[in-house]
Design an enzyme around this catalytic site. Structure first.
Site, PDB file in Angstrom:
ATOM      1  N   LYS A  27      66.845   0.516   2.159  1.00  0.00           N
ATOM      2  CA  LYS A  27      65.870   0.225   1.205  1.00  0.00           C
ATOM      3  C   LYS A  27      64.484   0.590   1.802  1.00  0.00           C
ATOM      4  CE  LYS A  27      66.489  -3.354  -1.555  1.00  0.00           C
ATOM      5  NZ  LYS A  27      67.487  -3.845  -0.658  1.00  0.00           N
ATOM      6  N   ARG A  53      62.508  -8.360   0.323  1.00  0.00           N
ATOM      7  CA  ARG A  53      63.817  -7.847   0.006  1.00  0.00           C
ATOM      8  C   ARG A  53      64.774  -7.568   1.391  1.00  0.00           C
ATOM      9  NH1 ARG A  53      63.297  -5.901  -5.121  1.00  0.00           N
ATOM     10  NH2 ARG A  53      61.075  -5.599  -5.912  1.00  0.00           N
ATOM     11  N   GLY A  87      72.613  -5.084  -4.518  1.00  0.00           N
ATOM     12  CA  GLY A  87      72.777  -6.670  -4.569  1.00  0.00           C
ATOM     13  C   GLY A  87      73.856  -7.427  -3.615  1.00  0.00           C
ATOM     14  N   GLN A 102      56.898  -6.453   0.179  1.00  0.00           N
ATOM     15  CA  GLN A 102      56.038  -5.649  -0.709  1.00  0.00           C
ATOM     16  C   GLN A 102      55.156  -6.406  -1.758  1.00  0.00           C
ATOM     17  OE1 GLN A 102      58.963  -3.304  -3.155  1.00  0.00           O
ATOM     18  NE2 GLN A 102      57.702  -1.377  -3.049  1.00  0.00           N
ATOM     19  N   GLU A 142      64.699   1.044  -9.543  1.00  0.00           N
ATOM     20  CA  GLU A 142      64.145  -0.134 -10.471  1.00  0.00           C
ATOM     21  C   GLU A 142      62.768   0.068 -10.466  1.00  0.00           C
ATOM     22  OE1 GLU A 142      65.038  -3.847  -8.236  1.00  0.00           O
ATOM     23  OE2 GLU A 142      67.420  -3.055  -7.836  1.00  0.00           O
ATOM     24  N   GLN A 159      62.131   0.636  -6.011  1.00  0.00           N
ATOM     25  CA  GLN A 159      63.454   0.878  -5.279  1.00  0.00           C
ATOM     26  C   GLN A 159      63.950   2.067  -5.908  1.00  0.00           C
ATOM     27  OE1 GLN A 159      67.361  -1.678  -4.128  1.00  0.00           O
ATOM     28  NE2 GLN A 159      65.892  -2.815  -4.874  1.00  0.00           N
ATOM     29  N   ARG A 193      68.026   4.263  -4.912  1.00  0.00           N
ATOM     30  CA  ARG A 193      69.010   4.583  -4.052  1.00  0.00           C
ATOM     31  C   ARG A 193      70.025   5.752  -4.800  1.00  0.00           C
ATOM     32  NH1 ARG A 193      70.077  -0.264  -6.969  1.00  0.00           N
ATOM     33  NH2 ARG A 193      69.406  -1.721  -5.096  1.00  0.00           N
ATOM     34  N   HIS A 203     106.596  15.662 -13.313  1.00  0.00           N
ATOM     35  CA  HIS A 203     107.551  15.386 -12.224  1.00  0.00           C
ATOM     36  C   HIS A 203     108.273  14.038 -12.500  1.00  0.00           C
ATOM     37  CE1 HIS A 203     109.636  14.775  -8.552  1.00  0.00           C
ATOM     38  NE2 HIS A 203     108.984  13.751  -8.504  1.00  0.00           N
TER      39      HIS A 203
END
Length: 890
Positions: free
Chosen positions: A21, A102, A117, A168, A283, A296, A298, A849
């Site tokens: 992060k 965080r 999460g 932050q 986010e 954020q 990712r 098959h």
């Protein structure tokens, strides 16, 4: 070492020091993106606390109580004084106001596992002491039950993970939420999918609220979807710190973002994606002044990689793995082998690639799996006629997906002439001598069958490699075999097609629908997979039952290798593996072991057979004989119905159906021969691998399968050059070094193992990332009633019994009468069919098959059932109707 770093001091290379992060936040800050200021407490601080808590001892003990024990130790351990001072000083430098605290783990926000999460976040934290407390709780959240389980499922060592903590400046959001820069449900790239709610973003991220949803095209600014949520939950900051949850009554149709804000968000998402070069899950928050902030970003880890994304225009890609019943990835050499064989196949139609090692232009690799580009067929008149019919037989769900794509204006017909298709087909027919094979099948069946046997003998001869062959010679031999494999073995197919063509003719002459003629296909002779399964059953009837009834498969395998099984069993297994040891689960990948190398699966199946009570009339050999008699009666009954329309019709119908039974079982023979080739190449490459190990270039012989043939050839040539007498001119040394080879093997093995954990593989995928089947499911809004599933009818009959969901046949046990529910099958699965009461398969069509073998055994089967392995649980009572294609859950 500085334990607190500002975002501006951080970049993506510092993952081990600051976690995923924080690395992303630092990277975005340096890129000039609107990130609220902040700093990170590095993993060195966590290391100090973990050492003081003796966490290594807890991890070493492991066990079900690992998570709770680790949390307890961390929370009980005081924060070291230097760390506490660094936290206080950094907090004051940030302004001493409200902050978000965080977690930032080193195994987090990675390309293959986002860990979204899994660790905790604390919002609107005020005061140095409160920040320190939040830091301690973040450290402990590395050891929640869900985080421990997630690491275990992704193969990440607990002891290797460290935690940093991001602090932050708090954005007091008026509106906040999440934004994906690609649609996570359909896979469509370059789409901004935005969920938004009033207040802090925690309500949206945690799923506590039904948010407003927007979908926008960042390139044009067009808003494609606006949907209001009820927004009944709002989370807001409290003045003294912490947050409050407000539950609102009623619902609001008023959207919380303006069109201008949606476009601004979409444009910002595109900037983030361009910076990272991959779709992102972000986010964001909008404060009271209207300023937009990124909190954020990712990677979106669930998206399947794009096949051949650099091709012009929209392309349609079909999964070869799905068609072959192998949902997992292929090894690099397995991929290379398939590309060589496909190059030989393309040459039959006049489309041989310039470099056979790269495979034909219509084949690509994504997610360590093979994909075929079907765009030309989809956009041609001939293709739209032929492709759905061909796929309906082997992959019915794919045929339905393609049928839906025919209405897409981006895939309109542009190839109207049938001449290229006819030209390619004529070339193919000439090369494999199709007219000769068809005439033999019609008028000289003994000659046709003798031809298939001669092919097998010729193949055995080609597979032989002299013991003194050099590694380079072995690679050259392997490449020749693979390039020439398809043209040789596919020459059997005109015989098989003749048999099934006559089957269709008999239906037309007799007036009996093909769906009502399936009994004719019971217990077909000449099917090598059926013969193999029956031989394994017969072996179980004549060997000593001990120790099979007592020992696990691994121990049985050890005793077999040591020659310590009882005499009849030892000889019987040796004879079976001498004939069928080249087979295995996922056998199309030459990089995977064969039964001759690892007989544990086969010995486990034998053990399951021997643990059964006397099956009596339900013995597979008895059922197969009964099916054969039933098929003969069906031939006579259908011929009699045709005779009522005319004597000649009756005679031709009987002739046609007898030929169908004679040649229908050969359908499995081309693949049987192909697998023989792959097994032969594997044996030879293991010898090469052993020599590379002896030379210090590889760690173990099996590492050779994580290289491509050209790489193995270069390394082997360098070895031979070193062994040869030195000439005056220096040799051209372009071969990779031992370090290079080991690094390549390690990287590719990691990629392979990562892909092996992927739970979903699209069967059809567009080049923009869209998965058409997911789009159709989203439009329908439901996958059907909970107590009924539908698929493709594959083998007539009705059976009720308990389900047994099997994802991997190795070590699986099926009680007589249980209904096998599985993703797909290849021949490695079929020993389980002998005791199955019925079959339900997620993949496949009427001629796939699993369907063919199920019909031959008389097992009711339904295939192409979406999400069957998720919607059905082991032990659930099912009624499988193989004639209607329905499954009822009772």
């Amino acid at each position: 070492m500085n334990t607190a770093l500002e975002f501006s001091e951080i970049d993506a290379s510092m993952l081990a020091q600051v976690g995923g992060k924080a690395a992303n936040l630092g990277e975005m800050t340096r890129a000039g993106l609107p990130v609220p200021p902040g700093w990170v407490l590095t993993t060195d601080a966590y290391r100090q606390v973990a050492e003081a808590a003796a966490l290594d001892e807890v991890i070493a003990e492991g066990g079900p109580g690992l998570a709770a024990a680790a949390r307890e130790r961390l929370l009980a351990t005081p924060v070291p004084e230097p760390v506490a001072k660094a936290v206080t000083a950094a907090y004051e430098r940030l302004g001493g106001g409200p902050v978000a605290v965080r977690s930032s783990a080193t195994a987090e926000d990675l390309p293959f596992a986002s860990f979204a999460g899994q660790q905790d976040t604390y919002l609107n934290v005020v005061g140095a002491e409160a920040v320190l407390d939040a830091v301690r709780r973040c450290w402990a959240s590395l050891w929640t039950d869900r985080a421990v389980a997630y690491r275990a499922s992704n193969g990440i060592d607990h002891a290797s993970v460290r935690l940093a903590v991001v602090v932050q400046a708090m954005v007091q959001a008026e509106v906040a939420g999440v934004m994906f820069t690609a649609d996570p449900l359909t896979g469509r790239r370059h789409r901004a999918v935005i969920d938004a709610g009033p207040g802090l973003g925690e309500a949206v991220v945690s799923g506590a609220v039904n948010p407003d949803r927007f979908v926008a095209d960042p390139a044009t600014g067009e808003i494609l979807e606006r949907r209001a949520g009820d927004k009944r939950v709002v989370i807001r900051s409290l003045p003294g710190g912490g947050t409050e949850r407000l539950d609102r009554t009623g619902s609001s149709d008023e959207l919380c973002l303006t069109d201008a804000q949606v476009r601004e968000l979409a444009a910002l998402g595109a900037r983030v994606e361009r910076h990272y070069g991959a779709p992102q899950d972000t986010e964001w928050a909008v404060d009271a002044s209207g300023a937009l902030w990124l909190t954020q970003a990712r990677p979106i880890t669930t998206l399947f990689p794009l096949p051949a994304p650099d091709r012009d225009g929209l392309r349609v890609h079909f999964s070869v793995n799905v068609a072959q019943g192998v949902m997992g990835p292929l090894t690099p050499m397995g991929l290379a082998g398939f590309q060589l064989a496909a190059s030989g196949a393309a040459g039959l139609f006049g489309y041989a690639p310039a470099d056979p090692r790269q495979g034909p232009a219509f084949m690509s690799v994504a997610g360590e799996r093979l994909w075929l580009d079907l765009t030309t067929a989809v956009r041609s008149r001939a293709g739209r006629v032929i492709l759905p019919k061909a796929l309906t037989l082997g992959e019915a769900r794919t045929a339905a997906v393609l049928d839906g794509l025919f209405d897409d204006p981006r895939l309109s017909v542009v190839h109207t002439s049938r001449r290229p298709f006819l030209k390619g087909f004529a070339r193919f027919a000439r090369t494999v001598r199709a007219p000769v094979r068809v005439l033999e099948a019609l008028f000289s069946p003994r000659a046709a069958l003798a031809y298939t046997r001669r092919l097998g003998d010729e193949l055995d001869r080609r597979l032989r490699v002299p013991d003194d062959a050099t590694p380079v010679q072995r690679v050259e031999h392997a490449e020749r075999l693979l390039r020439g494999a398809f043209p040789v073995i596919i020459s059997i197919m005109p015989i098989v097609i003749t048999g099934y063509g006559l089957f269709a003719l008999a239906s037309r002459l007799s007036g009996v629908p093909i769906a009502d003629m399936q009994s004719v296909l019971r217990s077909l002779p000449g099917n090598p997979t059926t013969e193999m399964d029956l031989e394994l059953w017969e072996l179980a009837t004549r060997i000593e039952p001990e120790p099979f009834r007592e020992l696990p498969a691994g121990e049985l395998a050890r005793r077999y290798r040591a020659g310590e099984l009882p005499p009849k069993a030892q000889r019987g297994v040796e004879d079976f593996l001498r004939r069928y040891g080249h087979r295995g689960v996922a056998e199309i990948d030459l990089g995977l072991p064969r039964w001759s190398e690892d007989p544990a699966h086969i010995l486990g199946v034998l053990a399951n057979y021997l643990r059964m009570d006397d099956p009596g009339d339900l013995a597979p050999s008895v059922l197969f004989a009964r099916g054969e008699a039933e098929a003969r009666r069906a031939v006579e009954e259908i011929a009699a119905r045709a005779r009522r329309r005319g004597a000649l019709r009756g005679a031709v119908t009987r002739f046609a159906l007898r030929r169908t039974r004679l040649f229908g079982g050969l359908r499995e023979l081309p693949k049987y021969y192909l697998v023989k080739i792959l097994a032969g190449v594997r044996r030879s490459m293991l010898v090469v691998g052993e020599r590379l190990v002896a030379a210090g270039l590889l760690d173990e012989a099996g590492d050779v399968f994580f290289l491509r043939f050209q790489e193995v050839r270069e390394a082997s040539a360098a070895l031979e050059a070193d062994a040869a007498p030195r000439s005056e001119e220096p040799a051209d040394r372009t071969a990779p070094s031992a370090l290079d080879l080991r690094e390549r093997v390690a990287a590719r093995r990691a990629a392979y193992e990562q892909e092996a954990r992927r739970r979903h593989v699209p069967r059809v995928m567009l080049s923009d990332g869209t998965e058409p089947e997911a789009v159709a499911a989203a439009r329908s809004g439901s996958s059907g009633p909970a107590d009924a599933l539908t698929g493709t009818a594959a083998s007539a009959g009705t059976v009720t019994g308990p389900a047994r969901v099997v994802l991997d046949p190795v070590g699986a046990h099926l009680e007589p009468g249980e209904i096998l529910v599985c993703p797909s099958t290849d021949p490695g699965w079929t020993p389980l069919f002998l005791t199955a009461g019925g079959l339900v398969m997620e993949m496949g069509g009427a001629m796939s098959h699993g369907a063919v073998v199920a019909r031959e055994y008389g097992i009711p089967a339904v295939v192409g059932v979406a999400d069957a392995t998720h919607r059905i649980t082991t032990g659930r009572q099912l009624t499988v109707n193989g004639a209607s294609g329905t499954i009822t859950l009772t």
